[in-house]
Write a protein that holds these residues in place. Structure first.
Motif, PDB file in Angstrom:
ATOM      1  N   PHE A 116       0.831  -1.207   0.000  1.00 62.81           N
ATOM      2  CA  PHE A 116       0.000   0.000   0.000  1.00 62.81           C
ATOM      3  C   PHE A 116       0.867   1.258   0.000  1.00 62.81           C
ATOM      4  CE2 PHE A 116      -3.373  -2.849   1.763  1.00 62.81           C
ATOM      5  CZ  PHE A 116      -4.283  -2.667   0.737  1.00 62.81           C
ATOM      6  N   ALA A 117       1.987   1.229   0.705  1.00 57.61           N
ATOM      7  CA  ALA A 117       2.891   2.388   0.719  1.00 57.61           C
ATOM      8  C   ALA A 117       3.465   2.638  -0.675  1.00 57.61           C
ATOM      9  CB  ALA A 117       4.022   2.174   1.727  1.00 57.61           C
ATOM     10  N   GLU A 118       3.768   1.578  -1.386  1.00 61.28           N
ATOM     11  CA  GLU A 118       4.302   1.719  -2.738  1.00 61.28           C
ATOM     12  C   GLU A 118       3.233   2.277  -3.678  1.00 61.28           C
ATOM     13  OE1 GLU A 118       7.326   1.456  -5.703  1.00 61.28           O
ATOM     14  OE2 GLU A 118       7.219   1.819  -3.556  1.00 61.28           O
ATOM     15  N   ALA A 119       2.007   1.825  -3.527  1.00 63.37           N
ATOM     16  CA  ALA A 119       0.904   2.370  -4.325  1.00 63.37           C
ATOM     17  C   ALA A 119       0.736   3.856  -4.031  1.00 63.37           C
ATOM     18  CB  ALA A 119      -0.389   1.611  -4.025  1.00 63.37           C
ATOM     19  N   TYR A 120       0.807   4.222  -2.767  1.00 63.17           N
ATOM     20  CA  TYR A 120       0.680   5.629  -2.379  1.00 63.17           C
ATOM     21  C   TYR A 120       1.810   6.470  -2.983  1.00 63.17           C
ATOM     22  CZ  TYR A 120      -0.238   9.684   0.537  1.00 63.17           C
ATOM     23  OH  TYR A 120      -0.534  10.948   0.974  1.00 63.17           O
ATOM     24  N   ARG A 121       3.001   5.921  -3.006  1.00 65.40           N
ATOM     25  CA  ARG A 121       4.158   6.643  -3.545  1.00 65.40           C
ATOM     26  C   ARG A 121       3.954   7.027  -5.005  1.00 65.40           C
ATOM     27  NH1 ARG A 121       8.288   5.695  -6.885  1.00 65.40           N
ATOM     28  NH2 ARG A 121       7.793   3.498  -7.148  1.00 65.40           N
ATOM     29  N   VAL A 122       3.384   6.124  -5.801  1.00 63.00           N
ATOM     30  CA  VAL A 122       3.279   6.389  -7.230  1.00 63.00           C
ATOM     31  C   VAL A 122       2.019   7.171  -7.612  1.00 63.00           C
ATOM     32  CG1 VAL A 122       4.706   4.386  -7.814  1.00 63.00           C
ATOM     33  CG2 VAL A 122       2.203   4.172  -7.847  1.00 63.00           C
ATOM     34  N   LEU A 123       1.049   7.276  -6.685  1.00 64.65           N
ATOM     35  CA  LEU A 123      -0.168   8.027  -6.989  1.00 64.65           C
ATOM     36  C   LEU A 123       0.083   9.524  -6.993  1.00 64.65           C
ATOM     37  CD1 LEU A 123      -3.135   6.382  -5.053  1.00 64.65           C
ATOM     38  CD2 LEU A 123      -2.918   6.683  -7.524  1.00 64.65           C
ATOM     39  N   LYS A 124      -0.507  10.199  -7.981  1.00 63.48           N
ATOM     40  CA  LYS A 124      -0.455  11.662  -8.022  1.00 63.48           C
ATOM     41  C   LYS A 124      -1.330  12.215  -6.901  1.00 63.48           C
ATOM     42  CE  LYS A 124      -0.020  12.075 -13.062  1.00 63.48           C
ATOM     43  NZ  LYS A 124      -0.711  12.545 -14.285  1.00 63.48           N
ATOM     44  N   PRO A 125      -1.071  13.437  -6.446  1.00 64.72           N
ATOM     45  CA  PRO A 125      -1.989  14.073  -5.494  1.00 64.72           C
ATOM     46  C   PRO A 125      -3.405  14.075  -6.079  1.00 64.72           C
ATOM     47  CG  PRO A 125       0.021  15.332  -5.671  1.00 64.72           C
ATOM     48  CD  PRO A 125       0.092  14.274  -6.739  1.00 64.72           C
ATOM     49  N   GLY A 126      -4.374  13.680  -5.294  1.00 66.96           N
ATOM     50  CA  GLY A 126      -5.745  13.550  -5.766  1.00 66.96           C
ATOM     51  C   GLY A 126      -6.023  12.237  -6.455  1.00 66.96           C
ATOM     52  N   GLY A 127      -4.998  11.370  -6.610  1.00 66.40           N
ATOM     53  CA  GLY A 127      -5.176  10.070  -7.252  1.00 66.40           C
ATOM     54  C   GLY A 127      -6.040   9.145  -6.419  1.00 66.40           C
ATOM     55  N   ARG A 128      -6.567   8.120  -7.056  1.00 67.33           N
ATOM     56  CA  ARG A 128      -7.479   7.187  -6.385  1.00 67.33           C
ATOM     57  C   ARG A 128      -6.998   5.758  -6.537  1.00 67.33           C
ATOM     58  NH1 ARG A 128     -13.240   9.237  -6.083  1.00 67.33           N
ATOM     59  NH2 ARG A 128     -13.544   7.055  -5.645  1.00 67.33           N
ATOM     60  N   MET A 129      -7.419   4.912  -5.591  1.00 71.09           N
ATOM     61  CA  MET A 129      -7.089   3.495  -5.649  1.00 71.09           C
ATOM     62  C   MET A 129      -8.322   2.694  -5.260  1.00 71.09           C
ATOM     63  SD  MET A 129      -4.083   1.286  -3.803  1.00 71.09           S
ATOM     64  CE  MET A 129      -4.708   1.353  -2.138  1.00 71.09           C
ATOM     65  N   ALA A 130      -8.567   1.591  -5.967  1.00 66.07           N
ATOM     66  CA  ALA A 130      -9.626   0.642  -5.629  1.00 66.07           C
ATOM     67  C   ALA A 130      -8.988  -0.745  -5.575  1.00 66.07           C
ATOM     68  CB  ALA A 130     -10.747   0.675  -6.659  1.00 66.07           C
ATOM     69  N   VAL A 131      -9.259  -1.471  -4.497  1.00 70.07           N
ATOM     70  CA  VAL A 131      -8.655  -2.784  -4.282  1.00 70.07           C
ATOM     71  C   VAL A 131      -9.748  -3.785  -3.946  1.00 70.07           C
ATOM     72  CG1 VAL A 131      -7.135  -4.111  -2.764  1.00 70.07           C
ATOM     73  CG2 VAL A 131      -6.490  -1.797  -3.433  1.00 70.07           C
ATOM     74  N   CYS A 132      -9.692  -4.933  -4.571  1.00 70.02           N
ATOM     75  CA  CYS A 132     -10.533  -6.067  -4.195  1.00 70.02           C
ATOM     76  C   CYS A 132      -9.570  -7.135  -3.689  1.00 70.02           C
ATOM     77  CB  CYS A 132     -11.317  -6.561  -5.401  1.00 70.02           C
ATOM     78  SG  CYS A 132     -12.377  -7.959  -5.000  1.00 70.02           S
ATOM     79  N   THR A 133      -9.741  -7.565  -2.449  1.00 61.66           N
ATOM     80  CA  THR A 133      -8.798  -8.520  -1.872  1.00 61.66           C
ATOM     81  C   THR A 133      -9.510  -9.503  -0.954  1.00 61.66           C
ATOM     82  OG1 THR A 133      -6.662  -8.735  -0.767  1.00 61.66           O
ATOM     83  CG2 THR A 133      -8.165  -7.078   0.117  1.00 61.66           C
ATOM     84  N   SER A 134      -8.961 -10.677  -0.839  1.00 59.33           N
ATOM     85  CA  SER A 134      -9.480 -11.668   0.098  1.00 59.33           C
ATOM     86  C   SER A 134      -8.939 -11.360   1.483  1.00 59.33           C
ATOM     87  CB  SER A 134      -9.059 -13.073  -0.322  1.00 59.33           C
ATOM     88  OG  SER A 134      -9.617 -13.398  -1.564  1.00 59.33           O
ATOM     89  N   THR A 135      -9.785 -11.564   2.476  1.00 56.83           N
ATOM     90  CA  THR A 135      -9.409 -11.283   3.859  1.00 56.83           C
ATOM     91  C   THR A 135      -9.902 -12.407   4.765  1.00 56.83           C
ATOM     92  OG1 THR A 135     -11.464 -10.076   4.297  1.00 56.83           O
ATOM     93  CG2 THR A 135      -9.583  -8.780   3.517  1.00 56.83           C
ATOM     94  N   VAL A 136      -9.440 -12.395   5.999  1.00 53.87           N
ATOM     95  CA  VAL A 136      -9.987 -13.250   7.049  1.00 53.87           C
ATOM     96  C   VAL A 136     -10.425 -12.332   8.184  1.00 53.87           C
ATOM     97  CG1 VAL A 136      -8.669 -15.329   6.486  1.00 53.87           C
ATOM     98  CG2 VAL A 136      -7.690 -13.655   8.042  1.00 53.87           C
ATOM     99  N   ARG A 137     -11.406 -12.775   8.943  1.00 53.51           N
ATOM    100  CA  ARG A 137     -11.878 -11.966  10.074  1.00 53.51           C
ATOM    101  C   ARG A 137     -11.109 -12.267  11.346  1.00 53.51           C
ATOM    102  NH1 ARG A 137     -17.193  -9.336   9.527  1.00 53.51           N
ATOM    103  NH2 ARG A 137     -17.704  -9.568   7.336  1.00 53.51           N
TER     104      ARG A 137
END
Length: 138
Positions: free
Chosen positions: A28-49
């Motif tokens: 997630f930090a790497e994704a944040y690094r490459v996003l422009k200011p105002g950029g957006r991210m959408a993630v679909c991921t498997s999780t456990v509770r």
């Protein structure tokens, strides 16, 4: 490290890649690094509770699933704003009773692995970076 310059991407869409990343925070930090200011991210991921019970031979992919409750604080800590966890279309949710025969033993049954609690697809979408590119703290 992604082969992209800092603040060079308008939008990131990930359908399943984050569930296999052993270090989700770093991803997630790497994704944040490459996003422009105002950029957006959408993630679909498997999780456990909750943590997967010991004594069962879980596939590697399930052993690295993030805990659902840890995702929002993690992405906010990285700097994302307007984080939304959307469970409304989680068709893969699965609950298994503790005495379920599929939970016993170290080897999987022919019908595949089954988990304790729920495992689902989680869509995390948000506004991403603030306009100043520094997130909440900047």
């Amino acid at each position: 490290r992604l082969p992209l310059q800092d603040e060079s991407v308008d939008c990131i869409i990930s359908n399943g890649a984050f569930c296999l990343a052993p270090n989700k925070r770093k991803g997630f930090a790497e994704a944040y690094r490459v996003l422009k200011p105002g950029g957006r991210m959408a993630v679909c991921t498997s999780t456990v509770r909750e943590d997967l019970p010991e004594g069962t031979h879980w596939p590697v992919c399930m052993r690295v699933f993030a805990r659902l409750g840890e995702l929002e604080p993690m992405v906010k800590e990285v700097g994302f704003e307007g984080v939304v966890i959307d469970m409304s279309d989680s068709d893969m949710a699965l609950e298994v009773e503790e005495d379920d025969p599929a939970m016993v033993g170290e080897e999987p049954h022919d019908d595949g692995y089954r988990g304790l609690g729920e495992k689902g697809s989680t869509s995390a979408a948000g506004e991403g970076k603030g306009d100043d590119g520094k997130g909440d703290d900047g």
